[in-house]
Scaffold this motif. Structure first.
Motif, PDB file in Angstrom:
ATOM      1  N   GLY A 282       0.788  -1.220   0.000  1.00 11.11           N
ATOM      2  CA  GLY A 282       0.000   0.000   0.000  1.00 11.11           C
ATOM      3  C   GLY A 282       0.819   1.270   0.000  1.00 11.11           C
ATOM      4  O   GLY A 282       0.496   2.236  -0.701  1.00 11.11           O
ATOM      5  N   SER A 283       1.894   1.285   0.801  1.00  8.34           N
ATOM      6  CA  SER A 283       2.655   2.530   0.956  1.00  8.34           C
ATOM      7  C   SER A 283       4.164   2.355   0.894  1.00  8.34           C
ATOM      8  O   SER A 283       4.900   3.330   0.951  1.00  8.34           O
ATOM      9  N   GLY A 284       4.641   1.115   0.808  1.00  7.80           N
ATOM     10  CA  GLY A 284       6.077   0.889   0.755  1.00  7.80           C
ATOM     11  C   GLY A 284       6.736   0.886   2.116  1.00  7.80           C
ATOM     12  O   GLY A 284       7.953   0.681   2.220  1.00  7.80           O
ATOM     13  N   ARG A 285       5.972   1.085   3.172  1.00 10.36           N
ATOM     14  CA  ARG A 285       6.536   1.084   4.522  1.00 10.36           C
ATOM     15  C   ARG A 285       5.514   0.537   5.507  1.00 10.36           C
ATOM     16  O   ARG A 285       4.328   0.411   5.184  1.00 10.36           O
ATOM     17  N   VAL A 286       5.992   0.214   6.713  1.00 12.39           N
ATOM     18  CA  VAL A 286       5.126  -0.325   7.751  1.00 12.39           C
ATOM     19  C   VAL A 286       5.021   0.699   8.880  1.00 12.39           C
ATOM     20  O   VAL A 286       6.038   1.190   9.373  1.00 12.39           O
ATOM     21  N   VAL A 287       3.796   1.029   9.271  1.00 18.82           N
ATOM     22  CA  VAL A 287       3.551   1.973  10.356  1.00 18.82           C
ATOM     23  C   VAL A 287       3.233   1.191  11.621  1.00 18.82           C
ATOM     24  O   VAL A 287       2.370   0.309  11.620  1.00 18.82           O
ATOM     25  N   ARG A 288       3.935   1.517  12.709  1.00 16.26           N
ATOM     26  CA  ARG A 288       3.739   0.819  13.975  1.00 16.26           C
ATOM     27  C   ARG A 288       3.527   1.813  15.110  1.00 16.26           C
ATOM     28  O   ARG A 288       3.996   2.954  15.053  1.00 16.26           O
ATOM     29  N   GLY A 289       2.852   1.339  16.137  1.00 16.02           N
ATOM     30  CA  GLY A 289       2.683   2.153  17.329  1.00 16.02           C
ATOM     31  C   GLY A 289       3.956   2.217  18.141  1.00 16.02           C
ATOM     32  O   GLY A 289       4.826   1.335  18.057  1.00 16.02           O
ATOM     33  N   PHE A 290       4.064   3.267  18.964  1.00 14.81           N
ATOM     34  CA  PHE A 290       5.293   3.498  19.729  1.00 14.81           C
ATOM     35  C   PHE A 290       4.939   4.333  20.950  1.00 14.81           C
ATOM     36  O   PHE A 290       4.147   5.278  20.850  1.00 14.81           O
ATOM     37  N   ILE A 291       5.488   3.981  22.129  1.00 13.60           N
ATOM     38  CA  ILE A 291       5.193   4.773  23.329  1.00 13.60           C
ATOM     39  C   ILE A 291       6.450   5.298  24.007  1.00 13.60           C
ATOM     40  O   ILE A 291       6.350   6.107  24.931  1.00 13.60           O
ATOM     41  N   GLY A 292       7.624   4.850  23.593  1.00  9.45           N
ATOM     42  CA  GLY A 292       8.859   5.402  24.141  1.00  9.45           C
ATOM     43  C   GLY A 292       9.248   4.861  25.502  1.00  9.45           C
ATOM     44  O   GLY A 292       9.503   5.639  26.429  1.00  9.45           O
ATOM     45  N   VAL A 293       9.301   3.534  25.632  1.00  6.68           N
ATOM     46  CA  VAL A 293       9.783   2.911  26.870  1.00  6.68           C
ATOM     47  C   VAL A 293      10.785   1.815  26.532  1.00  6.68           C
ATOM     48  O   VAL A 293      10.807   1.301  25.414  1.00  6.68           O
ATOM     49  N   ALA A 294      11.604   1.471  27.514  1.00 14.16           N
ATOM     50  CA  ALA A 294      12.526   0.340  27.379  1.00 14.16           C
ATOM     51  C   ALA A 294      12.063  -0.742  28.349  1.00 14.16           C
ATOM     52  O   ALA A 294      12.325  -0.667  29.557  1.00 14.16           O
ATOM     53  N   PRO A 295      11.320  -1.755  27.852  1.00 18.36           N
ATOM     54  CA  PRO A 295      10.788  -2.798  28.735  1.00 18.36           C
ATOM     55  C   PRO A 295      11.758  -3.955  28.922  1.00 18.36           C
ATOM     56  O   PRO A 295      12.624  -4.213  28.087  1.00 18.36           O
ATOM     57  N   ASP A 296      11.593  -4.658  30.034  1.00 21.47           N
ATOM     58  CA  ASP A 296      12.423  -5.826  30.324  1.00 21.47           C
ATOM     59  C   ASP A 296      11.547  -6.860  31.017  1.00 21.47           C
ATOM     60  O   ASP A 296      10.492  -6.536  31.572  1.00 21.47           O
ATOM     61  N   ASP A 297      11.990  -8.126  30.973  1.00 18.67           N
ATOM     62  CA  ASP A 297      11.256  -9.179  31.665  1.00 18.67           C
ATOM     63  C   ASP A 297      11.438  -9.035  33.181  1.00 18.67           C
ATOM     64  O   ASP A 297      12.456  -8.516  33.664  1.00 18.67           O
ATOM     65  N   LEU A 298      10.463  -9.527  33.901  1.00 22.94           N
ATOM     66  CA  LEU A 298      10.455  -9.424  35.357  1.00 22.94           C
ATOM     67  C   LEU A 298      10.863 -10.764  35.961  1.00 22.94           C
ATOM     68  O   LEU A 298      10.289 -11.794  35.626  1.00 22.94           O
ATOM     69  N   SER A 299      11.842 -10.752  36.840  1.00 22.59           N
ATOM     70  CA  SER A 299      12.284 -12.000  37.471  1.00 22.59           C
ATOM     71  C   SER A 299      11.355 -12.371  38.623  1.00 22.59           C
ATOM     72  O   SER A 299      10.624 -11.526  39.165  1.00 22.59           O
ATOM     73  N   LYS A 300      11.395 -13.622  39.015  1.00 22.33           N
ATOM     74  CA  LYS A 300      10.541 -14.121  40.106  1.00 22.33           C
ATOM     75  C   LYS A 300      10.884 -13.419  41.417  1.00 22.33           C
ATOM     76  O   LYS A 300       9.998 -13.032  42.176  1.00 22.33           O
ATOM     77  N   ASP A 301      12.179 -13.241  41.677  1.00 18.99           N
ATOM     78  CA  ASP A 301      12.604 -12.609  42.926  1.00 18.99           C
ATOM     79  C   ASP A 301      12.115 -11.166  43.024  1.00 18.99           C
ATOM     80  O   ASP A 301      11.629 -10.729  44.066  1.00 18.99           O
ATOM     81  N   VAL A 302      12.239 -10.430  41.916  1.00 18.26           N
ATOM     82  CA  VAL A 302      11.799  -9.032  41.923  1.00 18.26           C
ATOM     83  C   VAL A 302      10.282  -8.959  42.073  1.00 18.26           C
ATOM     84  O   VAL A 302       9.766  -8.120  42.827  1.00 18.26           O
ATOM     85  N   ALA A 303       9.559  -9.829  41.362  1.00 21.23           N
ATOM     86  CA  ALA A 303       8.094  -9.828  41.447  1.00 21.23           C
ATOM     87  C   ALA A 303       7.633 -10.053  42.884  1.00 21.23           C
ATOM     88  O   ALA A 303       6.707  -9.388  43.369  1.00 21.23           O
ATOM     89  N   GLU A 304       8.264 -10.983  43.573  1.00 19.83           N
ATOM     90  CA  GLU A 304       7.904 -11.257  44.967  1.00 19.83           C
ATOM     91  C   GLU A 304       8.289 -10.100  45.872  1.00 19.83           C
ATOM     92  O   GLU A 304       7.539  -9.728  46.788  1.00 19.83           O
ATOM     93  N   ALA A 305       9.447  -9.505  45.605  1.00 21.94           N
ATOM     94  CA  ALA A 305       9.935  -8.427  46.460  1.00 21.94           C
ATOM     95  C   ALA A 305       9.063  -7.180  46.395  1.00 21.94           C
ATOM     96  O   ALA A 305       8.885  -6.481  47.392  1.00 21.94           O
ATOM     97  N   ILE A 306       8.478  -6.890  45.224  1.00 20.20           N
ATOM     98  CA  ILE A 306       7.665  -5.681  45.083  1.00 20.20           C
ATOM     99  C   ILE A 306       6.187  -5.932  45.370  1.00 20.20           C
ATOM    100  O   ILE A 306       5.379  -5.017  45.305  1.00 20.20           O
ATOM    101  N   GLY A 307       5.844  -7.191  45.676  1.00 25.84           N
ATOM    102  CA  GLY A 307       4.479  -7.507  46.042  1.00 25.84           C
ATOM    103  C   GLY A 307       3.581  -7.902  44.892  1.00 25.84           C
ATOM    104  O   GLY A 307       2.369  -8.045  45.066  1.00 25.84           O
ATOM    105  N   LEU A 308       4.153  -8.104  43.700  1.00 21.08           N
ATOM    106  CA  LEU A 308       3.346  -8.502  42.548  1.00 21.08           C
ATOM    107  C   LEU A 308       3.026  -9.986  42.582  1.00 21.08           C
ATOM    108  O   LEU A 308       1.997 -10.424  42.061  1.00 21.08           O
TER     109      LEU A 308
END
Length: 496
Positions: A282-308
Motif C-alpha cells: 500500500g505505501s512501501g513502509r510499515v507503520v507501527r505504534g510506539f510509546i517510548g519505553v525500554a521494557p524488560d522481563d520481570l524476574s521471580k525474585d523481583v516480582a515477589e519483592a515488590i508484592g506482585l
C-alpha cells in the motif's frame, strides 16, 4: 525342584514363541496390502510438490561495490549475518549479469565488481507480487526472480521491513501460479510441514519435518514457528507449507553453532507476514505504534519483592522524555501488566501489542506501581522509521545507493524538546541505531550528536546535509554526548 529344571522349558517355550512371531511377521509381509497400509501412515509430499512447486521462485541479487569497500572488516560482519540468517549477498568479484554471464551491455555497470546473493521466495498473486525475506534483498542494486519454467524477470522491490524481515517484490508477468495462505490458528505442534527453496543455489529443493514449537520468542515483533525442517543458506524467503499445500510461514532463520543446519529452524508466521506485506504494497513502509519505553522481563525474585507475586508483566527500565508514555505518566520501575485490554506476560508481549496499534489512537494501560495497580491512558505515537523501507517507483531515492549518515550506518531522530530542556541542550540529534562504520567508531543507540565537523546540529535534516558533505572527507569529527559525558568520535568513511 531346582531352578535349572525350570529354566529349560521356559527358555524352550520363549524360543518357540519368538520363532513363531518371526514366521508370522515374515508371512504378513507377503500379504497384499499390509505393507501398503503401514506406508500410507507416512506423508507423501509428491502431490504437494507438483501443485505448489511452480509458485516457488529463486531470487538472485547483485550489488555493485562502492568506492572504499575493500572487504576487510565489512566481510566479517556480512559473514556473521550470513551464518545467522543465510541468503545475504556474498562478497565476490565476478562480473556480468546476475546469471554470471554478460548481458550484452558494455556500459560502466557491467564492468563494476559485483557482490552476489541467492535466496528464495514465493508468488503471492497471479499478477506478479512475490514475498521473500528483507535480508535477501537488503542492499541489492538488482534483484532477479527465476520461475520453475526457467523464465527470469528483473524485480522491483516494493517494500522491505527489516524489523520483521519481510519484503515484497513485483515482476512484470501475469497468470502466474500463486500460493494459498493457511489459517495459522489451525497449525499444531507435531504436524508435518515442508519447505521448498534454493539452498546453496540448488533451485526447488524440497525438505520436510515437523513443527517443533509455536510462538518461539527470537525477536521483538514476531513469535516464530520452530521446525526441524532442513534449512540452509539460500532457503531464506522460501515458503513453509502444511500438508494441504498452504503457506504457514516464511523460512527466515536457523540456530547453528557451525553455520549449517543443526535441526532447529525458524519461520515467520504467515499471518504476521501478510499484515506487513499489505502495508508494504500500500505505501512501501510499515507503520507501527510506539510509546517510548525500554521494557524488560520481570524476574521471580523481583516480582515477589515488590508484592506482585507472579513474574508477569513488562518492567519499565526507562521512559523517553517527552514521549507518549512519559506524557501519560508512566514511570521507570512501573510494571505494565495490561495494555489495551491484553495481558502482558513479558517484555516482548508489550512490544508486539504496542507495535500493532494505530498511531493516533488511545489505549488504557494498567501499571503496577509501589504495591498498587493504576490505569493510565496513552496516546499512541508512531514508531520511528528504521530506514529499511524501500519505496515503490516514484520515490526519488529508489535504486540509489545509501549516502550520508545511512552509508555510515547511522540512523538518527530529533531530540524531544523536553529532553533538551532537561539536559540543557540547544541542539543535537539522537542516535537510534548504529552499524558498520558508526558502530566500529564507538557510536551506539541513545548517543546524542551535538556537532559535525565543528558545526552545531540543529535538526535531522541539517545533520543529514552535513553528513552528505562530510562523507567525502577522510575523517568526520562528531561531538557526542553519552549520559553526562561529552567526547569526540571520529568516523572514517574510507573504512566502509
Amino acid at each position: 525342584m531346582s531352578s535349572k529344571f525350570v529354566s529349560r522349558p521356559l527358555a524352550a517355550r520363549f524360543s518357540r514363541a519368538v520363532l513363531s512371531a518371526a514366521v508370522l511377521s515374515l508371512s504378513l509381509s507377503f500379504v497384499p496390502g499390509v505393507g501398503q497400509v503401514q506406508a500410507r501412515e507416512l506423508p507423501d509430499f509428491t502431490e504437494l510438490v507438483e501443485r505448489v512447486g511452480p509458485a516457488v521462485v529463486n531470487i538472485r541479487t547483485s550489488e555493485r561495490l562502492r568506492s572504499g569497500m575493500n572487504g576487510s572488516p565489512e566481510v566479517d560482519e556480512q559473514m556473521q549475518e550470513f551464518l545467522r540468517r543465510f541468503g545475504i549477498p556474498l562478497p565476490n568479484q565476478r562480473r556480468g549479469s546476475p546469471r554470471g554471464g554478460g548481458n550484452g551491455n558494455n556500459g560502466a555497470e557491467d564492468d563494476q565488481p559485483q557482490r552476489r546473493g541467492v535466496g528464495s521466495g514465493f508468488i503471492l498473486s497471479a499478477d506478479g507480487y512475490v514475498m521473500t525475506n528483507a535480508h535477501v534483498v537488503q542492499g541489492a542494486d538488482d534483484v532477479w526472480v527465476t520461475l520453475t519454467d526457467k523464465r527470469e524477470f528483473k524485480a522491483k522491490v516494493i517494500g522491505a521491513d527489516r524489523r520483521t524481515d519481510v519484503a515484497v517484490l513485483k515482476i512484470e508477468a501475469s497468470a502466474l501460479p500463486a500460493v494459498k495462505i493457511a489459517d495459522i490458528s489451525r497449525l499444531k505442534v507435531g504436524e508435518w510441514v515442508m519447505a521448498i527453496g534454493s539452498p546453496f543455489g540448488f533451485d526447488n529443493t524440497v525438505t520436510a519435518g515437523i513443527v517443533s514449537a509455536k510462538a518461539r520468542d527470537t525477536g521483538d515483533f514476531l513469535p516464530f514457528i520452530q521446525t526441524d525442517v532442513a534449512i540452509n543458506p539460500g532457503n531464506s524467503g522460501g515458503p513453509l507449507l502444511n500438508m494441504r499445500g498452504e503457506v504457514v510461514g516464511i523460512n527466515s532463520q536457523i540456530y547453528s553453532q557451525s553455520g549449517g543446519f543443526m535441526g532447529i529452524s525458524f519461520a515467520i508466521p504467515i499471518d504476521e507476514a501478510i499484515r506487513v506485506s499489505d502495508q508494504l504494497r500500500g505505501s512501501g513502509r510499515v507503520v507501527r505504534g510506539f510509546i517510548g519505553v525500554a521494557p524488560d522481563d520481570l524476574s521471580k525474585d523481583v516480582a515477589e519483592a515488590i508484592g506482585l507475586g507472579k513474574p508477569t508483566g513488562a518492567l519499565i527500565r526507562s521512559v523517553t522524555a517527552g514521549g507518549a508514555a512519559d506524557k501519560a505518566g508512566v514511570e521507570g520501575g512501573d510494571v505494565i501488566t495490561k495494555f489495551d485490554g491484553k495481558l502482558i506476560e513479558k517484555a516482548s508481549d508489550l512490544r508486539r501489542v504496542v507495535a500493532g496499534l494505530k498511531p493516533g489512537s488511545k489505549a488504557v494501560v494498567q501499571v503496577f506501581r509501589r504495591g498498587a495497580y493504576k490505569d493510565l491512558t496513552i496516546a499512541i505515537a508512531e514508531m520511528p522509521d528504521d530506514g529499511s523501507a524501500r519505496r515503490a517507483s516514484g520515490d526519488s531515492q529508489e535504486g540509489k545507493p545509501a549516502s550520508g549518515a545511512a552509508a555510515l550506518g547511522l540512523q538518527v531522530s530529533e531530540i524531544p524538546d523536553a529532553q533538551k530542556r532537561e539536559l540543557k541542550l540547544r541542539s543535537g540529534v539522537r542516535v537510534d541505531a548504529a552499524s558498520g562504520v558508526a558502530a566500529r567508531a564507538g557510536l551506539r543507540e541513545g548517543d546524542l550528536i551535538l556537532a559535525v565537523d565543528n558545526t552545531d546540529v540543529s535538526s535531522v535534516k541539517q545533520f543529514q546535509g552535513l553528513m552528505s558533505k562530510a562523507e567525502k572527507a577522510k575523517t568526520i569529527n562528531l561531538l557526542v554526548r553519552r549520559d553526562e559525558v561529552v567526547s569526540f568520535i571520529l568516523l572514517k568513511p574510507a573504512a566502509k
